[in-house]
Design a protein around this motif. Structure first.
Motif, PDB file in Angstrom:
ATOM      1  N   ALA A 140      46.491  77.669  -5.723  1.00  0.00           N
ATOM      2  CA  ALA A 140      47.674  76.828  -5.913  1.00  0.00           C
ATOM      3  C   ALA A 140      48.837  77.635  -6.484  1.00  0.00           C
ATOM      4  O   ALA A 140      49.999  77.426  -6.105  1.00  0.00           O
ATOM      5  CB  ALA A 140      47.335  75.664  -6.844  1.00  0.00           C
ATOM      6  N   ALA A 141      48.541  78.557  -7.395  1.00  0.00           N
ATOM      7  CA  ALA A 141      49.603  79.364  -8.006  1.00  0.00           C
ATOM      8  C   ALA A 141      50.284  80.244  -6.965  1.00  0.00           C
ATOM      9  O   ALA A 141      51.513  80.385  -6.958  1.00  0.00           O
ATOM     10  CB  ALA A 141      49.024  80.212  -9.135  1.00  0.00           C
ATOM     11  N   ARG A 142      49.497  80.841  -6.085  1.00  0.00           N
ATOM     12  CA  ARG A 142      50.091  81.701  -5.055  1.00  0.00           C
ATOM     13  C   ARG A 142      51.015  80.895  -4.143  1.00  0.00           C
ATOM     14  O   ARG A 142      52.049  81.399  -3.696  1.00  0.00           O
ATOM     15  CB  ARG A 142      48.993  82.387  -4.248  1.00  0.00           C
ATOM     16  CG  ARG A 142      48.222  83.442  -5.034  1.00  0.00           C
ATOM     17  CD  ARG A 142      47.327  84.272  -4.133  1.00  0.00           C
ATOM     18  NE  ARG A 142      46.516  85.198  -4.903  1.00  0.00           N
ATOM     19  CZ  ARG A 142      45.248  84.971  -5.247  1.00  0.00           C
ATOM     20  NH1 ARG A 142      44.657  83.844  -4.872  1.00  0.00           N
ATOM     21  NH2 ARG A 142      44.578  85.847  -5.955  1.00  0.00           N
ATOM     22  N   LYS A 143      50.642  79.660  -3.856  1.00  0.00           N
ATOM     23  CA  LYS A 143      51.513  78.810  -3.040  1.00  0.00           C
ATOM     24  C   LYS A 143      52.864  78.594  -3.717  1.00  0.00           C
ATOM     25  O   LYS A 143      53.882  78.403  -3.052  1.00  0.00           O
ATOM     26  CB  LYS A 143      50.850  77.447  -2.794  1.00  0.00           C
ATOM     27  CG  LYS A 143      49.666  77.470  -1.845  1.00  0.00           C
ATOM     28  CD  LYS A 143      49.121  76.054  -1.682  1.00  0.00           C
ATOM     29  CE  LYS A 143      47.864  76.019  -0.844  1.00  0.00           C
ATOM     30  NZ  LYS A 143      47.300  74.642  -0.768  1.00  0.00           N
ATOM     31  N   GLN A 144      52.856  78.615  -5.039  1.00  0.00           N
ATOM     32  CA  GLN A 144      54.091  78.412  -5.804  1.00  0.00           C
ATOM     33  C   GLN A 144      54.839  79.726  -6.034  1.00  0.00           C
ATOM     34  O   GLN A 144      55.855  79.749  -6.723  1.00  0.00           O
ATOM     35  CB  GLN A 144      53.761  77.771  -7.158  1.00  0.00           C
ATOM     36  CG  GLN A 144      53.205  76.362  -7.071  1.00  0.00           C
ATOM     37  CD  GLN A 144      54.255  75.336  -6.709  1.00  0.00           C
ATOM     38  OE1 GLN A 144      55.451  75.603  -6.790  1.00  0.00           O
ATOM     39  NE2 GLN A 144      53.824  74.148  -6.304  1.00  0.00           N
ATOM     40  N   GLY A 145      54.323  80.822  -5.483  1.00  0.00           N
ATOM     41  CA  GLY A 145      54.972  82.115  -5.670  1.00  0.00           C
ATOM     42  C   GLY A 145      54.660  82.759  -7.001  1.00  0.00           C
ATOM     43  O   GLY A 145      55.376  83.669  -7.443  1.00  0.00           O
ATOM     44  N   ILE A 146      53.589  82.320  -7.652  1.00  0.00           N
ATOM     45  CA  ILE A 146      53.192  82.865  -8.954  1.00  0.00           C
ATOM     46  C   ILE A 146      52.166  83.976  -8.740  1.00  0.00           C
ATOM     47  O   ILE A 146      51.191  83.804  -8.006  1.00  0.00           O
ATOM     48  CB  ILE A 146      52.597  81.756  -9.848  1.00  0.00           C
ATOM     49  CG1 ILE A 146      53.656  80.682 -10.132  1.00  0.00           C
ATOM     50  CG2 ILE A 146      52.059  82.331 -11.152  1.00  0.00           C
ATOM     51  CD1 ILE A 146      53.108  79.453 -10.837  1.00  0.00           C
ATOM     52  N   THR A 147      52.384  85.111  -9.383  1.00  0.00           N
ATOM     53  CA  THR A 147      51.444  86.227  -9.297  1.00  0.00           C
ATOM     54  C   THR A 147      50.147  85.872 -10.020  1.00  0.00           C
ATOM     55  O   THR A 147      50.174  85.320 -11.121  1.00  0.00           O
ATOM     56  CB  THR A 147      52.051  87.487  -9.936  1.00  0.00           C
ATOM     57  OG1 THR A 147      53.238  87.841  -9.229  1.00  0.00           O
ATOM     58  CG2 THR A 147      51.076  88.654  -9.883  1.00  0.00           C
ATOM     59  N   VAL A 148      49.020  86.193  -9.391  1.00  0.00           N
ATOM     60  CA  VAL A 148      47.714  85.926  -9.995  1.00  0.00           C
ATOM     61  C   VAL A 148      47.058  87.244 -10.387  1.00  0.00           C
ATOM     62  O   VAL A 148      46.913  88.146  -9.556  1.00  0.00           O
ATOM     63  CB  VAL A 148      46.792  85.160  -9.022  1.00  0.00           C
ATOM     64  CG1 VAL A 148      45.399  84.988  -9.633  1.00  0.00           C
ATOM     65  CG2 VAL A 148      47.393  83.802  -8.676  1.00  0.00           C
ATOM     66  N   LEU A 149      46.696  87.366 -11.654  1.00  0.00           N
ATOM     67  CA  LEU A 149      45.854  88.471 -12.105  1.00  0.00           C
ATOM     68  C   LEU A 149      44.418  87.967 -12.070  1.00  0.00           C
ATOM     69  O   LEU A 149      44.029  87.097 -12.859  1.00  0.00           O
ATOM     70  CB  LEU A 149      46.233  88.911 -13.519  1.00  0.00           C
ATOM     71  CG  LEU A 149      47.580  89.605 -13.693  1.00  0.00           C
ATOM     72  CD1 LEU A 149      47.792  89.991 -15.154  1.00  0.00           C
ATOM     73  CD2 LEU A 149      47.676  90.833 -12.819  1.00  0.00           C
TER      74      LEU A 149
END
Length: 525
Positions: A140-149
Motif C-alpha cells: 500500500a505504501a508503494r502505491k502512495q509513492g512512499i519508499t519502503v525499507l
C-alpha cells in the motif's frame, strides 16, 4: 548496505543501554508516547541521534501503554489516525515511520488497515516506512509513492504460514520465539543479509530455508543480548564495508589495455529522499550469479565491461564471465585457451585475459575470487548457463510492465504494446530513449515533478524513455508505465538500435516473477 535499526526510548530518556546502542545503529525508532516514551525521551534521543549521525524514525503504535502496544485495538478509523497523528507530532520534520507491536503485525496482514495507514502517512508528509517486504503495508505504501525499507528481525524466530504462503514472526508466547543467544542471532543476521534467507524450522542443525530480503534489520533494545548483538553486527558490517563484502576484483587485476569498464557492486537503496539514486551494476542478476558461482558474497565488486579491455590477473584464484557474451581467451605463458561463458575457471598470477567480438548483450561481468579467500563455491569448474536460471523471464523476450501513475491519461495505451519500438543511441546508465511510430499521446498537461523508480517509463515530447538505476530521483514527465523489478536487469543488456517489445502484467504477476527470479538465484547458494 543493510542498515541496523533499533527501538529506542521505550525505557526512559536516561536509559544507559539505549544510549550505548546508539553507538552501533543506523536508525533509531523513537517511541512517541503510544506504547512507551514521552516528550522528554524523544527530545533526548533525537539530540543524541543528531550527535552520532543516526537517522530517526517515528515509532508509532496503538495508544496502549498498558499492554506496551502488543494488543490489537479495534478503534474507529478517525480515532486511530488521531492517536497516530499526536504521536508523529512529537517528531516534527521526521519523515520515516515504523509501526510497533500489534499495529505492525496487523498492518502486515490486514490490507484494509494498510491502505488506511498508507493514505494517512502520505497525507502526513511521510516519505519512508520500515516494514516487512511482503507486508500489506509495504504494498500500500508503494502505491502512495512512499519508499519502503524492507525489514527483518535478527533476534526473533520466523515461522512459515503455509495457508497464507508468507513468513510471520513466531508468537511471543511460543517457546524460543525470542532468540536469546547472541551467536545464533548473528548467524541469523548473516543469513538474512548475505544470503537473503531465514531458517523457519527452529532447529539450526536441520534448517528449512525461506527467502527473506531486507534493507534493514531490527534489534529489540529490551533484549538481554541487544548490546552484544548490535556491537557484533556493526563490527561485521563495517568490516564488510571496508572490502565491499569481499575483495572480488579489487586489487586482483590490472588493466593492460583499457576498454570501457568499471568496478561495480549492487545498487544502494534508501537514499532517494535525499536525491541519491541507487546506482550499481546495470545487470545485477548477472553480477549476483557470477559471485554466487564463485562462493563470493553477492555484492562483491566485479568488473562491468562494455568495451573489451585486456586484463592481467595479479593473484591466483578463480573467475567467471556472466552477462553479455564476449568472446574471451586466457593467455598463460605461451599457451592460450578459449574461455566459455558462465563457467568457473582457475587463474594463476600473471595470466592475461583478452576479449574480442560480442555475440549477445551489452555488459559483461568479470567476477573473481582469490585463492586466499578460499576455493570457489559448489559450482566450481561447472558451467551454469543463463538458460538454466532464466525461467523467470518472458518466454517471448518481452519486457513486462505495470501501469504508472499517469497511465490513465494515455489516449491509446494499446499503441505502447503494438508499436515496433527500438532502442536508440541516446542511452546510457541513466536511461534508454525509444524510437517508434505512431507517437503516443497523453492528456496530462504541466505536472509537478514526482518520484521515479528503476524502470519508470516517462513520456517526453520526443518519445518514451525508460529510466535505469543511475537515474534521477524525480521527474516531471508523465510516468505511463513501470518495468517490473524482475526485468530491470534485462534492460541493462539492450544495445542501441535493438528491437524491444512490451507486455502488460498485473502487480500480483510482477511479484510472482520477482519471487521466481530469486528462487533461481537461490539454487546457486
Amino acid at each position: 548496505m543493510t542498515l541496523i535499526n533499533c527501538d529506542i526510548g521505550e525505557q526512559g530518556p536516561l536509559h544507559e543501554g539505549d544510549r550505548k546502542l546508539m553507538e552501533f545503529i543506523h536508525i533509531a525508532n523513537l517511541a512517541c508516547q503510544g506504547h512507551a516514551g514521552d516528550k522528554d525521551s524523544v527530545e533526548a534521543f533525537r539530540a543524541l541521534a543528531a550527535e552520532r549521525g543516526v537517522r530517526v524514525a517515528a515509532h508509532l503504535s496503538y495508544p496502549d501503554r498498558e499492554n506496551f502496544g502488543r494488543a490489537t485495538m479495534r478503534l474507529p478509523d478517525a480515532e486511530l489516525l488521531a492517536a497516530l497523528e499526536a504521536q508523529l507530532a512529537l517528531l516534527p520534520g521526521v519523515t520515516l515511520v515504523k509501526l510497533h507491536g500489534a499495529l505492525y503485525n496487523d498492518a502486515w496482514h490486514d490490507a484494509a488497515l494498510a491502505e488506511l495507514l498508507a493514505g494517512w502517512l502520505r497525507q502526513s508528509g511521510v516519505s519512508g516506512v520500515i516494514a516487512p517486504a511482503d507486508a500489506e503495508l509495504s504494498f500500500a505504501a508503494r502505491k502512495q509513492g512512499i519508499t519502503v525499507l524492507r525489514e527483518a528481525f535478527v533476534d526473533r524466530r520466523y515461522v512459515y504460514d503455509e495457508p497464507a504462503g508468507r513468513l510471520r514472526l513466531a508468537d511471543r508466547t511460543a517457546p524460543d520465539a525470542v532468540i536469546a543467544d547472541a551467536g545464533e542471532a548473528l548467524a541469523q543476521a548473516e543469513n538474512i543479509i548475505t544470503h537473503g534467507r531465514v531458517n523457519v524450522s527452529g532447529d539450526p542443525a536441520h534448517p528449512a530455508w525461506k527467502e527473506l530480503e531486507a534493507d534493514t534489520v531490527c534489534i529489540h533494545s529490551d533484549s538481554p543480548i541487544a548490546l552484544e548483538l548490535a556491537a557484533g553486527l556493526r563490527a561485521a558490517m563495517d568490516a564488510g564495508a571496508r572490502d565491499n563484502t569481499g575483495a572480488g576484483v579489487k586489487d586482483n587485476i590490472r588493466l593492460v589495455r583499457a576498454g570501457v569498464c568499471e568496478t561495480v557492486g549492487l545498487p544502494v537503496y534508501g537514499r532517494q529522499d535525499i536525491g541519491v539514486s541507487p546506482g550499481g551494476a546495470m545487470d545485477c542478476f548477472s553480477l549476483r550469479r557470477g559471485n554466487l558461482m564463485l562462493g563470493n558474497a553477492e555484492g562483491s565488486p566485479a568488473l562491468e565491461i562494455l568495451a573489451a579491455p585486456e586484463l592481467e590477473i595479479l593473484a591466483a584464484g578463480h573467475f567467471v564471465l556472466t552477462g553479455a557474451r564476449h568472446k574471451a581467451v586466457i593467455h598463460r605463458g605461451g599457451n592460450t585457451a578459449a574461455v566459455e561463458h558462465s563457467r568457473v575457471y582457475t587463474a594463476e598470477a600473471g595470466d592475461h585475459l583478452t576479449f574480442s567480438e560480442k555475440s549477445y548483450g551489452l555488459q559483461t561481468y568479470f567476477c573473481f575470487r582469490s585463492r586466499a579467500e578460499g576455493g570457489p563455491g559448489g559450482k566450481a569448474a561447472e558451467a551454469v548457463p543463463y538458460a538454466a536460471v532464466s525461467g523467470w523471464a518472458d518466454l517471448q523476450g518481452r519486457i513486462r510492465v505495470v501501469p504508472g501513475p499517469e497511465y490513465k491519461y494515455l489516449e491509446n495505451p494499446k499503441l505502447f504494446f503494438e508499436n515496433a519500438w527500438r532502442t536508440t543511441y541516446k542511452m546510457d546508465k541513466v536511461g534508454i530513449r525509444l524510437a517508434g511510430e505512431p507517437k503516443l499521446k497523453c492528456g496530462v498537461g504541466n505536472m509537478i515533478s514526482g518520484a521515479v523508480a528503476d524502470g519508470t517509463v516517462q513520456l517526453t515530447p520526443e518519445s518514451p524513455i525508460i529510466l535505469l538505476r543511475h537515474r534521477q530521483t524525480t521527474g516531471g514527465y508523465p510516468r505511463i508505465f513501470n518495468v517490473i523489478s524482475a526485468d530491470i536487469d534485462l534492460l541493462g543488456q539492450y544495445a542501441p538500435n535493438q528491437a524491444i517489445h512490451f507486455v502488460q502484467v498485473t502487480l500480483d504477476e510482477a511479484r510472482a516473477f520477482a519471487r521466481q527470479k530469486e528462487a533461481a538465484l537461490s539454487k546457486l547458494r
